[in-house]
Design a protein around this motif. Structure first.
Motif, PDB file in Angstrom:
ATOM      1  N   LEU A  56      -7.752   1.668  -8.670  1.00 54.45           N
ATOM      2  CA  LEU A  56      -8.686   2.797  -8.642  1.00 54.45           C
ATOM      3  C   LEU A  56      -8.999   3.185  -7.210  1.00 54.45           C
ATOM      4  CD1 LEU A  56     -10.702   4.790 -10.015  1.00 54.45           C
ATOM      5  CD2 LEU A  56     -12.437   3.001  -9.749  1.00 54.45           C
ATOM      6  N   ILE A  57      -8.968   4.479  -6.950  1.00 51.59           N
ATOM      7  CA  ILE A  57      -9.566   5.046  -5.747  1.00 51.59           C
ATOM      8  C   ILE A  57     -10.423   6.211  -6.199  1.00 51.59           C
ATOM      9  CG2 ILE A  57      -9.224   6.235  -3.561  1.00 51.59           C
ATOM     10  CD1 ILE A  57      -6.704   4.770  -3.117  1.00 51.59           C
ATOM     11  N   ALA A  58     -11.685   6.222  -5.769  1.00 53.38           N
ATOM     12  CA  ALA A  58     -12.592   7.324  -6.100  1.00 53.38           C
ATOM     13  C   ALA A  58     -13.350   7.721  -4.841  1.00 53.38           C
ATOM     14  CB  ALA A  58     -13.564   6.921  -7.202  1.00 53.38           C
ATOM     15  N   ILE A  59     -13.469   9.027  -4.621  1.00 56.03           N
ATOM     16  CA  ILE A  59     -14.242   9.561  -3.497  1.00 56.03           C
ATOM     17  C   ILE A  59     -15.298  10.493  -4.064  1.00 56.03           C
ATOM     18  CG2 ILE A  59     -14.192  10.826  -1.324  1.00 56.03           C
ATOM     19  CD1 ILE A  59     -11.262  10.092  -1.022  1.00 56.03           C
ATOM     20  N   LEU A  60     -16.567  10.126  -3.903  1.00 57.53           N
ATOM     21  CA  LEU A  60     -17.682  10.880  -4.468  1.00 57.53           C
ATOM     22  C   LEU A  60     -18.519  11.479  -3.343  1.00 57.53           C
ATOM     23  CD1 LEU A  60     -19.485  11.698  -6.903  1.00 57.53           C
ATOM     24  CD2 LEU A  60     -20.655   9.492  -6.624  1.00 57.53           C
ATOM     25  N   ARG A  61     -18.742  12.788  -3.412  1.00 57.34           N
ATOM     26  CA  ARG A  61     -19.584  13.449  -2.407  1.00 57.34           C
ATOM     27  C   ARG A  61     -21.046  13.118  -2.661  1.00 57.34           C
ATOM     28  NH1 ARG A  61     -23.123  17.312  -1.642  1.00 57.34           N
ATOM     29  NH2 ARG A  61     -23.142  17.776  -3.872  1.00 57.34           N
ATOM     30  N   ALA A  62     -21.764  12.806  -1.585  1.00 60.73           N
ATOM     31  CA  ALA A  62     -23.204  12.561  -1.649  1.00 60.73           C
ATOM     32  C   ALA A  62     -23.846  13.303  -0.479  1.00 60.73           C
ATOM     33  CB  ALA A  62     -23.505  11.068  -1.576  1.00 60.73           C
ATOM     34  N   ARG A  63     -24.233  14.574  -0.755  1.00 58.14           N
ATOM     35  CA  ARG A  63     -24.754  15.451   0.306  1.00 58.14           C
ATOM     36  C   ARG A  63     -23.712  15.566   1.411  1.00 58.14           C
ATOM     37  NH1 ARG A  63     -31.033  13.201   0.252  1.00 58.14           N
ATOM     38  NH2 ARG A  63     -31.409  13.734  -1.957  1.00 58.14           N
ATOM     39  N   ASP A  64     -24.004  15.074   2.632  1.00 56.49           N
ATOM     40  CA  ASP A  64     -23.020  15.200   3.713  1.00 56.49           C
ATOM     41  C   ASP A  64     -22.244  13.903   3.916  1.00 56.49           C
ATOM     42  OD1 ASP A  64     -25.119  13.709   4.668  1.00 56.49           O
ATOM     43  OD2 ASP A  64     -25.097  14.599   6.671  1.00 56.49           O
ATOM     44  N   LYS A  65     -22.252  13.034   2.897  1.00 53.85           N
ATOM     45  CA  LYS A  65     -21.527  11.774   2.972  1.00 53.85           C
ATOM     46  C   LYS A  65     -20.494  11.717   1.845  1.00 53.85           C
ATOM     47  CE  LYS A  65     -24.037   9.789   6.264  1.00 53.85           C
ATOM     48  NZ  LYS A  65     -24.993  10.887   6.515  1.00 53.85           N
ATOM     49  N   LEU A  66     -19.499  10.862   2.029  1.00 55.00           N
ATOM     50  CA  LEU A  66     -18.493  10.611   1.008  1.00 55.00           C
ATOM     51  C   LEU A  66     -18.450   9.110   0.750  1.00 55.00           C
ATOM     52  CD1 LEU A  66     -15.581  12.884   2.310  1.00 55.00           C
ATOM     53  CD2 LEU A  66     -17.229  13.413   0.511  1.00 55.00           C
ATOM     54  N   VAL A  67     -18.608   8.723  -0.509  1.00 54.13           N
ATOM     55  CA  VAL A  67     -18.547   7.314  -0.898  1.00 54.13           C
ATOM     56  C   VAL A  67     -17.160   7.039  -1.462  1.00 54.13           C
ATOM     57  CG1 VAL A  67     -19.543   5.484  -2.305  1.00 54.13           C
ATOM     58  CG2 VAL A  67     -21.004   7.314  -1.424  1.00 54.13           C
ATOM     59  N   LEU A  68     -16.447   6.086  -0.854  1.00 56.57           N
ATOM     60  CA  LEU A  68     -15.081   5.765  -1.273  1.00 56.57           C
ATOM     61  C   LEU A  68     -15.063   4.371  -1.882  1.00 56.57           C
ATOM     62  CD1 LEU A  68     -11.778   6.413   0.619  1.00 56.57           C
ATOM     63  CD2 LEU A  68     -12.211   4.172  -0.374  1.00 56.57           C
ATOM     64  N   ALA A  69     -14.603   4.267  -3.116  1.00 60.45           N
ATOM     65  CA  ALA A  69     -14.418   2.981  -3.795  1.00 60.45           C
ATOM     66  C   ALA A  69     -12.921   2.746  -3.990  1.00 60.45           C
ATOM     67  CB  ALA A  69     -15.131   2.973  -5.145  1.00 60.45           C
ATOM     68  N   HIS A  70     -12.477   1.515  -3.732  1.00 53.20           N
ATOM     69  CA  HIS A  70     -11.030   1.239  -3.735  1.00 53.20           C
ATOM     70  C   HIS A  70     -10.758  -0.168  -4.218  1.00 53.20           C
ATOM     71  CE1 HIS A  70      -6.998   0.380  -2.388  1.00 53.20           C
ATOM     72  NE2 HIS A  70      -7.411  -0.418  -1.425  1.00 53.20           N
ATOM     73  N   ILE A  71      -9.801  -0.304  -5.156  1.00 54.47           N
ATOM     74  CA  ILE A  71      -9.295  -1.610  -5.567  1.00 54.47           C
ATOM     75  C   ILE A  71      -7.844  -1.443  -5.994  1.00 54.47           C
ATOM     76  CG2 ILE A  71     -10.134  -1.363  -7.945  1.00 54.47           C
ATOM     77  CD1 ILE A  71     -10.660  -4.409  -7.923  1.00 54.47           C
ATOM     78  N   GLY A  72      -6.968  -2.335  -5.525  1.00 51.15           N
ATOM     79  CA  GLY A  72      -5.546  -2.240  -5.864  1.00 51.15           C
ATOM     80  C   GLY A  72      -4.705  -1.775  -4.697  1.00 51.15           C
TER      81      GLY A  72
END
Length: 462
Positions: free
Chosen positions: A99-115
């Motif tokens: 999984l890779i997910a990039i979620l916008r949070a106002r002026d930030k980007l949260v990136l989650a990664h596994i694999g």
């Protein structure tokens, strides 16, 4: 500043596989890609389940901390759902997903990664990989035992050490990045990164301005490279909404998670039809047979002859493409299970209708039940090897592991370890037990010591 993604997502089953285990999502505030594994065991189920749990985050308004918690909460809940699904349906045992997910949070980007799926950032004309593979070969690179170039062609590069399979302690790495207008993000499955050279990917990312054109071109390059694996590409350009609206805010869902295919043209689904489509593209032929005004009406005979000629040409291209794809499969090797024993197979672990694309060349005397859980899981999915000699070397390694595991069992110890190397020399005789147990839960083996305590498991990516 109000920001969002100008986005695109594309996916293809690849040149050999018959089903797509990848899932991709692209929306104004969320980019996500999951590469499922498990084949008939449910890789497509795993990837679509994880992705389906995340899409509700698109459009939500979060601060950086809230977004991180929300993203991790959704991933954890979806992973627990995978575990429940396996308990209810044993046929799904062995499924998992990156999984890779990039979620916008106002002026930030949260990136989650596994694999071992990858994320790239394009900024000021330069491309950088912003994720590190959770893979066996990456661990060798980190230890200085392989160079990045050697890792890219290593026979075990598909072995991942961290994925989502429904386990209690499986969590992704999470980082928070500053969103910068003009940045471009690419997340992709290894169907792209394993078969298209990095400098080629960089060139496309920096020269193609439109996300949809860029994504489509990357997928086509993977197919031209003969990618046997599924290939999925998700692209998001960070844009300033105060300077104009995003060209489209309708999310795109592709691959296993797609409710319907969202492509600009029909997707070829067999190796032969893919070859025909690529041939058409290379010659610049259009889909429509346009009649020029000055030609006048065609006779019935001319029309029939043209139709017959086109049909004959199509059959020839399909046959040639099908033969080329089949010939490629017969140059591949993998180590798997034949009648409960470790065997070397020639071909790929797939079937094309009634035609099995692999056959066992040699079957060893190694009983799969004598191996640690790690190896049994890998063998059940097939371990792809570059050459027959590499496959034979792995079988020799497995004989050593079987000897060590049998000895550990006689001492009442578990044998569930991940090996320190996959290239052990020809095994020597089984070690003689000592009078007292080996300290710290370890057991002597022909090549040293294998710790008999639990370690992170590894799973073969498709």
């Amino acid at each position: 500043m109000a920001i969002a993604f100008h986005f695109a997502a594309r996916s293809d089953v690849g040149m050999v596989r018959s089903n797509n285990e990848d899932s991709g999502y692209a929306g104004p505030h969320l980019l996500a890609m999951a590469d499922g594994m498990g084949g008939h065991a449910g890789g497509d189920v795993a990837s679509s389940t994880i992705l389906g749990a995340l899409v509700g985050l698109d459009g939500e308004s979060f601060s950086g901390a809230d977004a991180t918690r929300a993203l991790l909460r959704r991933i954890t809940a979806a992973n627990a759902e995978l575990g429940r699904m396996v308990q209810e349906d044993p046929d799904l045992d062995g499924m998992g997903t990156t999984l890779i997910a990039i979620l916008r949070a106002r002026d930030k980007l949260v990136l989650a990664h596994i694999g071992d799926s990858r994320a790239f950032l394009v900024r000021d004309g330069k491309v950088a990989q912003i994720t590190k593979d959770h893979s066996f070969v990456q661990s060798l690179v980190d230890e200085g035992r392989l160079t990045p170039d050697e890792a890219s062609t290593h026979p075990q590069r598909s072995l991942v050490t961290r994925v989502l399979t429904g386990g209690d302690e499986e969590e992704p790495d999470v980082v928070v990045r500053q969103a910068v207008v003009g940045d471009r993000y690419l997340i992709c499955s290894d169907g792209l990164s394993d078969y298209v050279a990095r400098d080629t990917i960089d060139e496309v990312l920096t020269t193609e301005r439109k996300p949809d054109v860029c994504a489509e071109r990357l997928v086509q390059l993977a197919l031209r490279a003969g990618a046997p694996d599924n290939v999925t590409v998700v692209i998001g350009d960070v844009v300033d909404l105060t300077r104009g609206p995003v060209p489209s805010d309708s999310p795109q869902v592709v691959g296993a998670a797609a409710a319907r295919r969202q492509r600009t043209r029909p997707i070829p689904v067999t190796p032969a039809s893919k070859a025909a489509a690529l041939s058409k593209e290379a010659t610049g032929a259009d889909d429509d047979d346009v009649q020029l005004a000055e030609e006048g009406p065609r006779s019935r005979r001319t029309t029939v002859l043209r139709a017959l000629g086109a049909s004959l040409l199509a059959v020839m291209v399909l046959v040639a493409g099908g033969y080329a794809a089949y010939a490629w499969t017969q140059s591949q090797f993998y180590v798997g299970v034949n009648d409960g024993r470790v065997a070397v197979f020639k071909g790929v672990d797939q079937a094309l209708g009634p035609i099995d694309l692999s056959q066992a060349e040699t079957t060893s005397g190694i009983d799969v039940d004598d191996l640690p859980d790690f190896y049994r899981g890998q063998l059940g999915r097939g371990i792809t090897m570059s050459t027959r000699s590499d496959a034979s070397a792995l079988v020799r390694n497995l004989e050593v592991q079987a000897q060590a595991c049998r000895y550990a069992k006689t001492q009442g110890q578990a044998c569930t370890t991940v090996p320190s190397t996959w290239t052990t020399p020809t095994p020597s005789p089984t070690p003689t037990p000592t009078a007292s147990p080996t300290p710290s839960g370890s057991v002597p083996t022909p090549t040293g010591t294998i710790t008999a305590t639990a370690t992170p498991s590894a799973t073969a990516a498709p």
